[in-house]
Design a protein around this motif. Structure first.
Motif, PDB file in Angstrom:
ATOM      1  N   GLU B  69       1.572   8.495   4.687  1.00  0.00           N
ATOM      2  CA  GLU B  69       1.623   8.352   3.230  1.00  0.00           C
ATOM      3  C   GLU B  69       2.358   7.062   2.850  1.00  0.00           C
ATOM      4  O   GLU B  69       1.938   6.329   1.953  1.00  0.00           O
ATOM      5  N   ALA B  70       3.442   6.766   3.557  1.00  0.00           N
ATOM      6  CA  ALA B  70       4.236   5.576   3.220  1.00  0.00           C
ATOM      7  C   ALA B  70       3.479   4.285   3.500  1.00  0.00           C
ATOM      8  O   ALA B  70       3.665   3.293   2.800  1.00  0.00           O
ATOM      9  N   THR B  71       2.646   4.288   4.527  1.00  0.00           N
ATOM     10  CA  THR B  71       1.941   3.048   4.875  1.00  0.00           C
ATOM     11  C   THR B  71       0.535   2.990   4.289  1.00  0.00           C
ATOM     12  O   THR B  71       0.059   1.923   3.912  1.00  0.00           O
ATOM     13  N   ASP B  72      -0.146   4.124   4.234  1.00  0.00           N
ATOM     14  CA  ASP B  72      -1.564   4.114   3.835  1.00  0.00           C
ATOM     15  C   ASP B  72      -1.869   4.977   2.619  1.00  0.00           C
ATOM     16  O   ASP B  72      -3.034   5.091   2.225  1.00  0.00           O
ATOM     17  N   LYS B  73      -0.856   5.616   2.037  1.00  0.00           N
ATOM     18  CA  LYS B  73      -1.040   6.461   0.843  1.00  0.00           C
ATOM     19  C   LYS B  73      -2.132   7.528   1.072  1.00  0.00           C
ATOM     20  O   LYS B  73      -2.969   7.768   0.206  1.00  0.00           O
ATOM     21  N   THR B  76      -1.775  10.479  -1.445  1.00  0.00           N
ATOM     22  CA  THR B  76      -2.118  10.032  -2.798  1.00  0.00           C
ATOM     23  C   THR B  76      -3.627   9.882  -2.948  1.00  0.00           C
ATOM     24  O   THR B  76      -4.208  10.267  -3.970  1.00  0.00           O
ATOM     25  N   GLN B  77      -4.266   9.338  -1.906  1.00  0.00           N
ATOM     26  CA  GLN B  77      -5.714   9.142  -1.974  1.00  0.00           C
ATOM     27  C   GLN B  77      -6.487  10.454  -1.933  1.00  0.00           C
ATOM     28  O   GLN B  77      -7.664  10.494  -2.289  1.00  0.00           O
ATOM     29  N   ILE B  79      -5.719  13.171  -3.670  1.00  0.00           N
ATOM     30  CA  ILE B  79      -5.550  13.952  -4.900  1.00  0.00           C
ATOM     31  C   ILE B  79      -6.898  14.309  -5.516  1.00  0.00           C
ATOM     32  O   ILE B  79      -7.101  15.414  -6.022  1.00  0.00           O
ATOM     33  N   ARG B  83      -9.901  18.060  -7.611  1.00  0.00           N
ATOM     34  CA  ARG B  83     -10.632  18.169  -8.873  1.00  0.00           C
ATOM     35  C   ARG B  83     -11.852  19.063  -8.700  1.00  0.00           C
ATOM     36  O   ARG B  83     -12.393  19.190  -7.623  1.00  0.00           O
TER      37      ARG B  83
END
Lengths: 147, 84
Positions: B69-73, B76-77, B79, B83
């Motif tokens: 997560e810290a390097t490539d998110k 976050t990607q 999320i 939906r």
């Protein structure tokens, strides 16, 4: 035939917008805005202060407009500069949120910006440089490229 | 001339019961699981029923996942998988 609508290139639009707007902000003129920092490469000389922009998702709102999820990461020059990284991230966040009130992000129509997360501490595990990240859902109008 | 005023009274205990209902909990769990699956290994899903609503948390649980997560998110990607 139907019109072909190409979604906006959110990363490029935001990079150009932030580079222009930060360049006009006293104290933030030297902050570089770019798509990625190849900090793991041994020969790479990263900018002292920077904001990186990454497209992390998004969904179409309608035929013409897409809500793009864009994540920014503000980098300070060193490991102990959390306050400066936070300052850069918060100023960038303010500029991004202002785009909805301007109605445009650069030359792209933008009517809505939602902060999915405001800046949070996100230190880089590779370089240990201080970083703050934030994520936004930005509406951008696409371009009709043909029919 | 006076006009009648329509007054709406919200029944908050009923709202809370809906927000804590089994259907909402199942939907939250489904969305959380979808995000975790898209994010990859080392991501945990936790559903908590609070005083007024249920909520789901999707979080990194291992060093590798946190680094990713810290390097490539990666989280976050993911999320968007929640939906729909």
């Amino acid at each position: 035939m139907v019109e072909i609508v190409e979604p906006a290139d959110g990363e490029t639009v935001l990079i150009q917008y932030l580079a222009h707007m930060l360049g006009q902000q006293p104290g933030f003129e030297s902050v570089a805005v770019l798509g990625a920092m190849d900090a793991a490469s041994p020969d790479y000389e990263p900018p002292a202060e920077a904001v990186t922009v990454r497209l992390t998702g998004g969904v179409p709102r309608d035929v013409l407009v897409a809500n793009l999820q864009l994540t920014i990461t503000a980098w300070a020059a060193g490991p102990g500069d959390e306050i400066r990284a936070s300052d850069i991230a918060r100023r960038s966040a303010g500029l991004i949120l202002a785009a909805a009130r301007l109605g445009y992000m650069g030359e792209t129509v933008c009517n809505n910006v939602l902060a999915l997360s405001l800046p949070y501490k996100d230190s880089d595990p590779v370089t240990s440089r201080a970083r703050y990240s934030a994520t936004f859902a930005v509406s951008m109008r696409g371009q009709i490229v043909g029919a | 001339m006076t006009q009648a005023v329509t007054k709406i009274e919200f029944h908050y205990p009923a709202f809370n019961r809906v927000r804590q209902s089994a259907g909402v909990i199942a939907d939250l769990k489904r969305r959380g699981d979808a995000i975790a699956a898209a994010a990859g290994d080392g991501v945990d899903v936790q559903v908590v029923v609070g005083a007024t609503r249920a909520r789901v948390t999707v979080a990194t649980a291992t060093f590798e996942a946190r680094k990713s997560e810290a390097t490539d998110k990666t989280l976050t990607q993911a999320i968007g998988a929640g939906r729909g």
